[in-house]
Design an enzyme around this catalytic site. Structure first.
Site, mmCIF file in Angstrom:
data_model
loop_
_atom_site.group_PDB
_atom_site.id
_atom_site.type_symbol
_atom_site.label_atom_id
_atom_site.label_comp_id
_atom_site.label_asym_id
_atom_site.label_seq_id
_atom_site.Cartn_x
_atom_site.Cartn_y
_atom_site.Cartn_z
ATOM 1 N N ARG A 168 0.811 -1.216 0.000
ATOM 2 C CA ARG A 168 0.000 0.000 0.000
ATOM 3 C C ARG A 168 0.847 1.270 0.000
ATOM 4 O O ARG A 168 1.832 1.386 0.729
ATOM 5 C CB ARG A 168 -0.891 -0.028 1.255
ATOM 6 C CG ARG A 168 -1.949 1.030 1.322
ATOM 7 C CD ARG A 168 -2.764 0.861 2.587
ATOM 8 N NE ARG A 168 -2.039 1.265 3.785
ATOM 9 C CZ ARG A 168 -2.464 1.037 5.025
ATOM 10 N NH1 ARG A 168 -3.581 0.364 5.226
ATOM 11 N NH2 ARG A 168 -1.763 1.457 6.059
ATOM 12 N N ASP A 169 0.460 2.236 -0.835
ATOM 13 C CA ASP A 169 1.094 3.559 -0.886
ATOM 14 C C ASP A 169 2.593 3.477 -1.131
ATOM 15 O O ASP A 169 3.351 4.338 -0.686
ATOM 16 C CB ASP A 169 0.809 4.340 0.402
ATOM 17 C CG ASP A 169 1.137 5.827 0.268
ATOM 18 O OD1 ASP A 169 0.955 6.382 -0.824
ATOM 19 O OD2 ASP A 169 1.599 6.418 1.269
ATOM 20 N N CYS A 170 3.040 2.452 -1.846
ATOM 21 C CA CYS A 170 4.471 2.305 -2.161
ATOM 22 C C CYS A 170 5.338 2.376 -0.905
ATOM 23 O O CYS A 170 6.462 2.893 -0.937
ATOM 24 C CB CYS A 170 4.926 3.377 -3.150
ATOM 25 S SG CYS A 170 4.313 3.134 -4.823
#
EC number: 3.2.1.-
Length: 385
Positions: A113-115
């Site tokens: 998630r979200d890099c």
């Protein structure tokens, strides 16, 4: 029922049939009562700020903050185990049913998630994600609900983050994970799923549509625009119409590259839309777009992070299903206004946010200074008495 229902009334009827409990409220000659969205309990920090404002005699700000807190907004599911998440979803739909309202969930726990950025996290494996999605489904059950699926899940693929191998293994897994979530949640009796589609200042319609199709958009109700961002309602709905049209073109065998995008001359794009009607519905986020997006001073920052706790913003139009557009199912407050996006360094060494000259709270924590800005600069204004 009158034959001369307006398009807005037709949309309200469709949403009521899809989302509301059996006895949603008082009906009128023009149809059922308007759809009302659920307001979950807010953080103790939000109410602490309200009490502090009252204690200082700042009654106008206190009233505005209370109005913001009491405006319907989404429940974010993520960072909890399967059992905890199932219980939270179930408690939410039961509370909404007692009120005759419709809850909005944000499902936000995908691997990578979200890099691994400010809102990094998510479960560790595809198998764990599937089990977690199954728990969300059990919690919602047959109750009415809107689900916004995985903000940035498509706009920030592992391949965009430099986190994939040469074979694209993690990106392929991401598409499979999103497809599983769509196929598990959309068939629930009262649930409508909207895949996150970023915002008009990011990917072009053409590139985003290809991603939506691969993630299973044709099996979902539609997609969500401007989640946690600040683009205007006009820009977001235009982007939504273009995506919906391009999805129809592409799923019929057309090339998404042929579609107009948000940078196309509007006259050309309108001609296209007249010939290619939209096929997928969408929702938009107006929780912080009252003043539109923030533009950083020219040349000041190497990475302005215009999405991250931008200064001088206000909450936007209130949530409603009466958008007047048959494809635009609802304007929602998806991001909880007043919660931080994280510590925004804007390309500097820190340790403070150079625009705010303070250490912004961690992502998801209450940010009193920003909350007060959002209240004071709301468009339209919040009640202050």
């Amino acid at each position: 029922m009158r034959r001369s229902l307006t398009s807005a009334a037709v949309l309200a009827l469709a949403l009521a049939a899809a989302f509301l409990p059996a006895a949603p409220g008082t009906a009128t000659a023009d149809g059922p009562a308007p759809v009302r969205f659920h307001t979950p309990a807010h953080t103790s920090a939000a109410y602490a700020q309200y009490r502090e404002l009252l204690a200082r005699g700042e009654r106008s700000d206190a009233a505005g903050l209370l109005a913001m807190i009491r405006t319907p907004h989404a429940v974010w599911l993520g960072d909890g185990g399967a059992a905890e998440t199932e219980a939270e979803a179930r408690d939410t739909v039961r509370a909404a049913a007692r009120e005759g309202t419709v809850p909005v969930f944000v499902v936000y726990d995908i691997p990578g998630r979200d890099c691994a950025g400010y809102s990094g996290g998510g479960v560790g494996t595809t198998a764990a994600y599937r089990a977690w999605i199954d728990a969300v489904a059990r919690g919602i059950g047959a109750s009415p609900a809107l689900v916004v699926l995985e903000p940035d899940g498509l706009a920030l693929l592992p391949s965009d983050c430099g986190q994939d191998d040469a074979a694209g293994t993690r990106t392929a897994a991401r598409y499979a994970e999103l497809g599983y979530a769509v196929d598990t949640l959309e068939p629930l009796a009262g649930t409508r799923v909207y895949l996150d589609a970023g915002h008009p200042g990011w990917h072009t319609v053409n590139s985003l549509v290809a991603r939506l199709i691969r993630a299973g958009a044709e099996r979902a109700t539609g997609f969500a625009v401007n989640v946690s961002n600040h683009h205007t309602d006009a820009a977001s709905t235009w982007y939504g119409r273009l995506i919906s049209s391009c999805l129809g073109h592409a799923t019929a065998g057309g090339d998404p590259a042929a579609c107009p995008n948000q940078r196309t001359d509007p006259r050309t794009a309108r001609d296209w839309l007249a010939r290619h009607p939209g096929v997928r519905h969408f929702v938009t986020d107006s929780s912080r777009n009252g003043r539109g997006p923030w533009t950083a001073p020219a040349g000041r920052y190497s990475d302005p992070q215009d999405w991250c706790n931008p200064p001088g913003r206000g909450v936007g139009a209130r949530p409603t299903a009466a958008t007047g557009d048959p494809l635009h199912d609802a304007r929602l407050w998806i991001k909880t206004p007043g919660e931080s996006d994280g510590l925004c360094l804007r390309g500097t060494a820190g340790p403070l946010d150079p625009e705010r000259r303070t250490a912004d709270p961690a992502a998801g924590e209450w940010f009193p200074a920003q909350a007060l800005e959002l209240v004071r600069l709301a468009v339209p204004a919040l009640p202050t008495v």
